[in-house]
Design a protein around this motif. Structure first.
Motif, PDB file in Angstrom:
ATOM      1  N   GLU A  51       0.827  -1.207   0.000  1.00 21.91           N
ATOM      2  CA  GLU A  51       0.000   0.000   0.000  1.00 21.91           C
ATOM      3  C   GLU A  51       0.863   1.258   0.000  1.00 21.91           C
ATOM      4  O   GLU A  51       0.514   2.255  -0.635  1.00 21.91           O
ATOM      5  CB  GLU A  51      -0.954  -0.012   1.194  1.00 21.91           C
ATOM      6  N   THR A  52       1.993   1.220   0.679  1.00 24.31           N
ATOM      7  CA  THR A  52       2.915   2.355   0.663  1.00 24.31           C
ATOM      8  C   THR A  52       3.459   2.575  -0.747  1.00 24.31           C
ATOM      9  O   THR A  52       3.514   3.708  -1.236  1.00 24.31           O
ATOM     10  CB  THR A  52       4.079   2.128   1.654  1.00 24.31           C
ATOM     11  N   PHE A  53       3.864   1.491  -1.405  1.00 27.76           N
ATOM     12  CA  PHE A  53       4.352   1.598  -2.785  1.00 27.76           C
ATOM     13  C   PHE A  53       3.263   2.136  -3.706  1.00 27.76           C
ATOM     14  O   PHE A  53       3.516   2.989  -4.562  1.00 27.76           O
ATOM     15  CB  PHE A  53       4.844   0.246  -3.309  1.00 27.76           C
ATOM     16  N   GLU A  54       2.033   1.642  -3.553  1.00 29.64           N
ATOM     17  CA  GLU A  54       0.928   2.105  -4.385  1.00 29.64           C
ATOM     18  C   GLU A  54       0.678   3.602  -4.179  1.00 29.64           C
ATOM     19  O   GLU A  54       0.474   4.348  -5.142  1.00 29.64           O
ATOM     20  CB  GLU A  54      -0.340   1.319  -4.073  1.00 29.64           C
ATOM     21  N   ALA A  55       0.712   4.046  -2.924  1.00 27.16           N
ATOM     22  CA  ALA A  55       0.506   5.457  -2.624  1.00 27.16           C
ATOM     23  C   ALA A  55       1.629   6.314  -3.207  1.00 27.16           C
ATOM     24  O   ALA A  55       1.383   7.408  -3.730  1.00 27.16           O
ATOM     25  CB  ALA A  55       0.407   5.676  -1.116  1.00 27.16           C
ATOM     26  N   THR A  56       2.849   5.810  -3.140  1.00 28.18           N
ATOM     27  CA  THR A  56       3.986   6.530  -3.710  1.00 28.18           C
ATOM     28  C   THR A  56       3.836   6.659  -5.220  1.00 28.18           C
ATOM     29  O   THR A  56       4.056   7.736  -5.786  1.00 28.18           O
ATOM     30  CB  THR A  56       5.313   5.813  -3.357  1.00 28.18           C
ATOM     31  N   ALA A  58       1.003   6.547  -6.874  1.00 25.17           N
ATOM     32  CA  ALA A  58      -0.140   7.428  -7.127  1.00 25.17           C
ATOM     33  C   ALA A  58       0.268   8.896  -6.997  1.00 25.17           C
ATOM     34  O   ALA A  58      -0.165   9.741  -7.775  1.00 25.17           O
ATOM     35  CB  ALA A  58      -1.286   7.100  -6.175  1.00 25.17           C
ATOM     36  N   ALA A  59       1.129   9.195  -6.023  1.00 27.79           N
ATOM     37  CA  ALA A  59       1.546  10.573  -5.785  1.00 27.79           C
ATOM     38  C   ALA A  59       2.627  11.040  -6.758  1.00 27.79           C
ATOM     39  O   ALA A  59       2.602  12.174  -7.228  1.00 27.79           O
ATOM     40  CB  ALA A  59       2.041  10.725  -4.350  1.00 27.79           C
ATOM     41  N   ALA A  64       8.661   7.574  -9.133  1.00 28.34           N
ATOM     42  CA  ALA A  64       8.848   6.799  -7.899  1.00 28.34           C
ATOM     43  C   ALA A  64       9.462   5.427  -8.143  1.00 28.34           C
ATOM     44  O   ALA A  64       9.839   4.754  -7.186  1.00 28.34           O
ATOM     45  CB  ALA A  64       7.502   6.632  -7.201  1.00 28.34           C
ATOM     46  N   THR A  65       9.610   5.027  -9.386  1.00 31.41           N
ATOM     47  CA  THR A  65      10.024   3.648  -9.647  1.00 31.41           C
ATOM     48  C   THR A  65      11.423   3.330  -9.150  1.00 31.41           C
ATOM     49  O   THR A  65      11.652   2.243  -8.639  1.00 31.41           O
ATOM     50  CB  THR A  65       9.915   3.280 -11.137  1.00 31.41           C
ATOM     51  N   ARG A  66      12.349   4.250  -9.302  1.00 34.02           N
ATOM     52  CA  ARG A  66      13.726   3.964  -8.851  1.00 34.02           C
ATOM     53  C   ARG A  66      13.762   3.650  -7.360  1.00 34.02           C
ATOM     54  O   ARG A  66      14.414   2.703  -6.943  1.00 34.02           O
ATOM     55  CB  ARG A  66      14.660   5.122  -9.167  1.00 34.02           C
ATOM     56  N   SER A  67      13.056   4.430  -6.561  1.00 31.93           N
ATOM     57  CA  SER A  67      13.075   4.181  -5.115  1.00 31.93           C
ATOM     58  C   SER A  67      12.345   2.883  -4.772  1.00 31.93           C
ATOM     59  O   SER A  67      12.762   2.149  -3.874  1.00 31.93           O
ATOM     60  CB  SER A  67      12.485   5.365  -4.339  1.00 31.93           C
ATOM     61  N   ILE A  68      11.272   2.577  -5.479  1.00 30.89           N
ATOM     62  CA  ILE A  68      10.542   1.334  -5.228  1.00 30.89           C
ATOM     63  C   ILE A  68      11.394   0.135  -5.631  1.00 30.89           C
ATOM     64  O   ILE A  68      11.516  -0.829  -4.866  1.00 30.89           O
ATOM     65  CB  ILE A  68       9.183   1.329  -5.946  1.00 30.89           C
ATOM     66  N   TYR A  92       1.420  -0.415 -10.620  1.00 29.74           N
ATOM     67  CA  TYR A  92       1.230   0.782 -11.447  1.00 29.74           C
ATOM     68  C   TYR A  92       0.044   0.683 -12.398  1.00 29.74           C
ATOM     69  O   TYR A  92      -0.682   1.664 -12.588  1.00 29.74           O
ATOM     70  CB  TYR A  92       2.513   1.048 -12.237  1.00 29.74           C
ATOM     71  N   CYS A  93      -0.160  -0.464 -13.003  1.00 24.33           N
ATOM     72  CA  CYS A  93      -1.186  -0.616 -14.027  1.00 24.33           C
ATOM     73  C   CYS A  93      -2.589  -0.179 -13.583  1.00 24.33           C
ATOM     74  O   CYS A  93      -3.254   0.551 -14.312  1.00 24.33           O
ATOM     75  CB  CYS A  93      -1.199  -2.055 -14.535  1.00 24.33           C
TER      76      CYS A  93
END
Length: 124
Positions: A51-56, A58-59, A64-68, A92-93
């Motif tokens: 959920e944190t990754f999804e929120a990142t 979304a924002a 945000a992909t490099r940090s994820i 992401y999709c």
């Protein structure tokens, strides 16, 4: 013959290209699904972390992909490039699919661009 997970990336790229190139309505845009957590192909993240990754995403979107990717690699050092790519695309999709401001063609273009950049980031 032993299965090598690093050989999956070209097939994943082909599947993504076929998916994005298929002429279907926006409501039928298919997104990758999580592997069952009991399979070797799964990246096992907690729901809170996902959920944190999804929120990142979304924002910050594709910024945000490099940090994820970095976080997933640190948490799962043995994960293959294909596993990481599938995991991040799975996050992401749905964000793109749910964006009512984008046409079907724009959704496909955004997913194709994101997938190509993601594959560059995760490839050794």
């Amino acid at each position: 013959m032993q299965f090598r997970s690093d050989c999956v990336l070209p097939w994943l790229a082909l599947a993504t290209a076929l998916l994005l190139g298929h002429p279907t309505p926006a409501s039928a845009l298919e997104c990758p699904v999580y592997h069952p957590s009991d399979t070797d192909a799964a990246i096992k993240e907690t729901r809170a972390q996902t959920e944190t990754f999804e929120a990142t995403l979304a924002a910050r979107g594709d910024r945000a992909t490099r940090s994820i990717v970095s976080s997933v690699r640190m948490a799962h050092p043995n994960a293959s490039a294909a596993q990481i790519t599938n995991f991040v695309l799975t996050l992401y999709c749905p964000l793109v699919r749910q964006n009512a401001a984008l046409s079907v063609d724009h959704k496909r273009a955004r997913l194709k661009s994101f997938s190509a950049e993601l594959m560059k980031q995760v490839s050794p």
